[in-house]
Enzyme design. Sequence first.
Site, PDB file in Angstrom:
ATOM      1  N   TRP A   1      60.566  44.299  33.328  1.00 23.59           N
ATOM      2  CA  TRP A   1      59.898  43.038  33.195  1.00 23.59           C
ATOM      3  C   TRP A   1      60.846  41.910  32.794  1.00 23.59           C
ATOM      4  O   TRP A   1      61.527  42.266  31.570  1.00 23.59           O
ATOM      5  CB  TRP A   1      58.707  43.209  32.445  1.00 23.59           C
ATOM      6  CG  TRP A   1      58.020  41.820  32.032  1.00 23.59           C
ATOM      7  CD1 TRP A   1      58.259  40.979  31.138  1.00 23.59           C
ATOM      8  CD2 TRP A   1      57.075  41.212  32.742  1.00 23.59           C
ATOM      9  NE1 TRP A   1      57.609  39.962  31.169  1.00 23.59           N
ATOM     10  CE2 TRP A   1      56.713  40.062  32.135  1.00 23.59           C
ATOM     11  CE3 TRP A   1      56.258  41.575  33.956  1.00 23.59           C
ATOM     12  CZ2 TRP A   1      55.693  39.144  32.478  1.00 23.59           C
ATOM     13  CZ3 TRP A   1      55.369  40.616  34.318  1.00 23.59           C
ATOM     14  CH2 TRP A   1      55.192  39.399  33.715  1.00 23.59           C
TER      15      TRP A   1
ATOM     16  N   ASP B   1      60.514  34.261  29.917  1.00 28.57           N
ATOM     17  CA  ASP B   1      61.287  33.322  29.407  1.00 28.57           C
ATOM     18  C   ASP B   1      62.820  33.416  29.403  1.00 28.57           C
ATOM     19  O   ASP B   1      63.305  34.502  28.709  1.00 28.57           O
ATOM     20  CB  ASP B   1      60.896  32.905  27.929  1.00 28.57           C
ATOM     21  CG  ASP B   1      59.250  32.608  28.189  1.00 28.57           C
ATOM     22  OD1 ASP B   1      58.709  32.762  29.021  1.00 28.57           O
ATOM     23  OD2 ASP B   1      58.803  32.365  27.149  1.00 28.57           O
TER      24      ASP B   1
ATOM     25  N   ARG C   1      55.522  29.501  17.664  1.00 28.59           N
ATOM     26  CA  ARG C   1      56.688  30.261  18.417  1.00 28.59           C
ATOM     27  C   ARG C   1      57.658  29.600  19.273  1.00 28.59           C
ATOM     28  O   ARG C   1      57.523  28.328  19.346  1.00 28.59           O
ATOM     29  CB  ARG C   1      55.876  31.258  19.237  1.00 28.59           C
ATOM     30  CG  ARG C   1      54.953  30.661  20.342  1.00 28.59           C
ATOM     31  CD  ARG C   1      54.461  31.901  21.173  1.00 28.59           C
ATOM     32  NE  ARG C   1      53.405  31.467  22.283  1.00 28.59           N
ATOM     33  CZ  ARG C   1      52.117  31.344  21.947  1.00 28.59           C
ATOM     34  NH1 ARG C   1      51.663  32.047  20.632  1.00 28.59           N
ATOM     35  NH2 ARG C   1      51.064  31.048  22.747  1.00 28.59           N
TER      36      ARG C   1
END
Length: 456
Positions: A6, A9, A136
């Site tokens: 996977w 970002d 975050r």
Amino acid sequence: MGEFGWMNDPNGFVPYRGNYHLFYQHYPYLPTWGPMHWGHAVSRDLIKWTYLPIALAPGESYDSGGCFSGSAIEKDGALYLMYTGHVVTGPDSSKDYWQTQNLAVSEDGVFFRKYEGNPVIGLPQIPAGASLKDFRDPKVFERDGSYYVVIGSNDGQGNGQILLYRSADLTDWTFIGIMAKSGGEMGNNWECPDFFSIGETDFLMFSPQRMPPQGRDYGNLHSTLYMRGRWDERSGEFHSVGYAPMDQGFDFYAPQSTLDERGRRIVIGWMDMWESEMPTQQGHQWAGAMTLPREMIVLGGQVRFRPVAEIENYRGERFELRDLALEGETIVETAGDSYELEAVFDAGDAARFGLKLRVGGGEETVLSYSQPEGVFALDRNRSGIGPGGVRETAIPLRDGKLMLRVFVDRSSLEVFLQDGEKVMTARIYPGSGSLGIAAFSDGKSRLASLRKWDIH
């Protein structure tokens, strides 16, 4: 793309010691989202990439649930990563968590050690009223001898916002203020902020979650936009004079920019979308990819996006035609599944005209322009096994002409309109035999020129 598993970002996009470094959110064991690691690749030209070892893996008390997104900066010859540590605190991982900001450092740009004083920005430094959970995606930058970091957040009342901190040394941080905040129309949480300047204009780029559509814009579950304006360094506030989408298509999220040694502001985004079908997860063991790197420029006061010039070095066999009269559909005598295409249409009196790409076996991806509406559309309803849909954007003709620069790959499409005034990105998953190209026109128009290069 990642080697396996996977990817989401882009993180830590930075030039360092002669290479471009690109890190990325990565789960290296399965093609599904899992506890986030930082994958790592390097390139000399932004096109051909070499994989390096995993840079960060979860395991400390402050990042046991994942090493979430962040950025990179060079300091005293070393490469510093600033990232979000994610910790799950209860049975519902979608609700029970907290997040802090942390550092890792490398002297060679390959192997990283986590800073012993982590976290460097923790819960006590979150201002009153800001979410104690959604905190975050730090993007660090230097300005006038000080380090700053922008962090994505929300106010706990359904409004996204960006927090700003300052430091002299990357380890001791002071909260400056709220840099920008939604007034209720721009999503309930802001992710992956990025601040930079191009010439005299300041830009704030971020990804608002669950932003309601505004006309034809912001039609995805989550969006990405840029604000332009002026940053007040004393108050920390960003004074916006307007905002616009970074991409008008289906699959562009969480972009990150860097300033390279040639002075270019280069942006790269995740070419996927949350809660969207990803057919490669079954049978192919990967999910997620990055867009082509795009140079973001300001020309005559207008923002434009152009693929980096280095991609032209990968042009192979060339096909060209000129001044083709169109009425109905015309098959173009070239084909392929990995190519760059430039087309200029003279609209004439046609109501609608455009291109069909990856044509075959009942499949096609349609790029069309409606002259009465002044609207360009990307239609992937017959593009193969992946998700369908149509995205539209208003864009005027120039002297009656439409210019397209299109990059087609085996599972993606990136369309640059009118020399980069707008861009539309989409994942497509046609069959391997769907290779054809066709031009069409409802009414009379002309394909003034078409050039195609296979990309090797």
